[in-house]
Design an enzyme around this catalytic site. Structure first.
Site, mmCIF file in Angstrom:
data_model
loop_
_atom_site.group_PDB
_atom_site.id
_atom_site.type_symbol
_atom_site.label_atom_id
_atom_site.label_comp_id
_atom_site.label_asym_id
_atom_site.label_seq_id
_atom_site.Cartn_x
_atom_site.Cartn_y
_atom_site.Cartn_z
ATOM 1 N NE ARG A 110 -2.836 0.538 3.396
ATOM 2 C CZ ARG A 110 -2.160 0.840 4.496
ATOM 3 N NH1 ARG A 110 -1.486 1.980 4.586
ATOM 4 N NH2 ARG A 110 -2.150 0.014 5.521
ATOM 5 C CE1 TYR A 151 -15.548 10.782 -16.475
ATOM 6 C CE2 TYR A 151 -15.319 10.792 -14.091
ATOM 7 C CZ TYR A 151 -15.572 10.121 -15.266
ATOM 8 O OH TYR A 151 -15.860 8.780 -15.232
ATOM 9 C CG ASP A 198 -8.880 15.354 -15.159
ATOM 10 O OD1 ASP A 198 -8.153 14.736 -15.961
ATOM 11 O OD2 ASP A 198 -9.928 14.877 -14.673
ATOM 12 C CE LYS A 256 -11.775 7.262 -18.572
ATOM 13 N NZ LYS A 256 -12.053 8.524 -17.894
HETATM 14 C C1 LIG Z 1 -12.548 8.910 -16.618
HETATM 15 C C2 LIG Z 1 -12.171 10.228 -16.085
HETATM 16 C C3 LIG Z 1 -11.999 10.444 -14.711
HETATM 17 C C4 LIG Z 1 -12.269 9.355 -13.685
HETATM 18 O O1 LIG Z 1 -11.397 8.258 -13.846
HETATM 19 P P1 LIG Z 1 -11.778 6.723 -13.473
HETATM 20 O O2 LIG Z 1 -10.545 6.003 -13.875
HETATM 21 O O3 LIG Z 1 -12.984 6.367 -14.269
HETATM 22 O O4 LIG Z 1 -12.044 6.672 -12.017
HETATM 23 C C5 LIG Z 1 -11.620 11.700 -14.289
HETATM 24 N N1 LIG Z 1 -11.415 12.711 -15.164
HETATM 25 C C6 LIG Z 1 -11.585 12.545 -16.495
HETATM 26 C C7 LIG Z 1 -11.363 13.700 -17.415
HETATM 27 C C8 LIG Z 1 -11.973 11.309 -17.007
HETATM 28 O O5 LIG Z 1 -12.152 11.158 -18.312
#
Ligand SMILES: *Cc1c(COP(=O)(O)O)cnc(C)c1O
Length: 397
Positions: free
Chosen positions: A54, A106, A178, A203
């Site tokens: 962890r 998001y 982000d 992603k």
């Molecule tokens: C998918 C996404 C998230 C969240 O990520 P997860 O891996 O689904 O928890 C946050 N910000 C953006 C821009 C995203 O596309």
């Protein structure tokens, strides 16, 4: 244990060579996977740098070194999901603190802020960030964080990172970007003065739609230490198995991003001329209202294209049903193309009012353009749009 390439080498080299593990036992070329939950001490107070997974793990550290290098940060912590990265960052705050975030971020981030962290006594203002002055106007003496997502999701509006960061710094607020939609290949927020960059590695970073994960990258050692403490205390860190998969995925990131962007550009240009398409949103189109900012702040326009059609739910169903190459699915950033309705799918966690306010309509469609041949993607979508129209013409809706 882990080694890093010289940061002066080119991005395309660092993405392959940073975050290696020197395997002195077998000279393995690819990084070994260490699923061990615990690591033995040589004697009291002396170990080989890891004690419990962890808190730290050699495979995860290889990925963290690689991602910190690519974003130009001092440290990175990989988390179990993108949302756990958001969770870790928001825990830097205390009750009474105020956060300014984009109103079209998001959907899951919006939900976590608006429904969960607001109950813990943190105050959020969601503002339109196309105009940086909206951020300045919303600052209060309690503002401690400014949360930027650019391009925004799903409308692909841009926020001027340098301008907003300069405004946030007048109150010593932490700036977070982000960077999921562009990856470090096309946008490097830390070089614009931002404090923290996060990704859903689910992603583009992993890129193969077979793992969920996140990462938090810090610009300063002080923030890095707070993030390390918090992610360990909260138990947010990523499993070594998943980290190993993401590390394999990220090695081809620049090549995938180029293919995504090439396909997205061609699809966006094609849709712009299509009679059934009311509007196309893509930062690589000269018609995008912030095309100049896109050219200045980004080195590529990404793989997501959003467009509008004038139809009802049944029409959307006919369109989606006719497609052969696009899966009707949320998420983005994988090698395969996905299509979805933000109104009915990805942004359902926002109220109707919040969706409307963010510019989302029932006929808004978001495409994550994969790395297939763009000509095939264009032809398939054209067939879908024809299927949507045909039923209108024959009155079958
Ligand atoms: C998918 C996404 C998230 C969240 O990520 P997860 O891996 O689904 O928890 C946050 N910000 C953006 C821009 C995203 O596309």
């Amino acid at each position: 244990m882990t080694t890093d390439s010289d940061s002066s080498t080119h991005f395309g080299t660092r993405v392959v060579h940073s975050g290696k593990i020197a395997d002195t036992a077998f000279n393995s070329v690819m990084p070994p996977l260490y699923p061990s939950s615990t690591f033995a001490f040589d004697r009291l107070g002396e170990n080989k740098g890891f004690d419990y997974t962890r808190s730290g793990n050699p495979t995860r550290k290889a990925l963290e070194d690689c991602l910190a290098n690519l974003e130009g940060g001092v440290d990175a912590v990989c988390t179990g999901t993108g949302m756990s990265a958001v969770t870790g960052i928001l825990h830097l705050l205390q009750p009474g603190d105020h956060v300014i975030a984009g109103h079209d971020i998001y959907g899951g981030t919006y939900r976590l802020m608006h429904d969960v962290f607001a109950k813990l006594g943190i105050n959020f203002s969601f503002v339109e960030m196309v105009n940086p002055e909206n951020v300045r106007k919303t600052l209060t003496p309690a503002t401690r964080m400014v949360w930027i997502e650019t391009p925004s999701n799903p409308m692909l509006k841009l926020a001027d990172i340098a301008a907003i960061t300069a405004i946030a710094k007048t109150r010593d607020a932490i700036t977070v970007v982000d960077n999921t939609f562009l990856s470090p290949v096309f946008q490097q927020p830390l070089s614009l003065g931002v404090d923290i960059v996060m990704h859903s590695t689910t992603k583009y970073i992993n890129g193969h739609s077979d793992v969920v994960g996140g990462v938090i990258i810090s610009r300063t050692a002080e923030l890095a230490e707070r993030i390390r403490y918090m992610t360990n205390a909260l138990g947010l860190t990523e499993s070594p198995w998943d980290a190993w998969l993401v590390l394999r995925g990220v090695r081809t990131l620049p090549h995938r991003m180029r293919a995504h962007a090439t396909g997205a550009q061609q699809l966006a240009e094609y849709l712009s001329t299509h009679p059934q398409v009311v509007a196309v949103h893509y930062p690589g189109l000269p018609s995008h209202p912030q095309y100049a900012l896109a050219q200045q702040q980004m080195t590529g326009y990404g793989g997501v294209v959003t467009f509008e059609v004038d139809t009802d739910k049944a029409g959307l169903d006919r369109l989606f049903g006719a497609l052969k190459l696009y899966s009707l699915a949320e998420s983005l950033g994988g090698v395969e193309s996905l299509i979805e309705s933000p109104w009915y799918m990805s942004h359902m966690s926002m109220s109707e009012t919040a969706r409307t306010c963010a510019g989302i309509h029932t006929g808004t469609i978001r495409v994550s353009v994969g790395i297939e041949d763009p000509a095939d993607l264009i032809e398939d979508l054209n067939n879908g749009l024809r299927a949507m129209l045909a039923s209108f013409a024959t009155g079958q809706q």
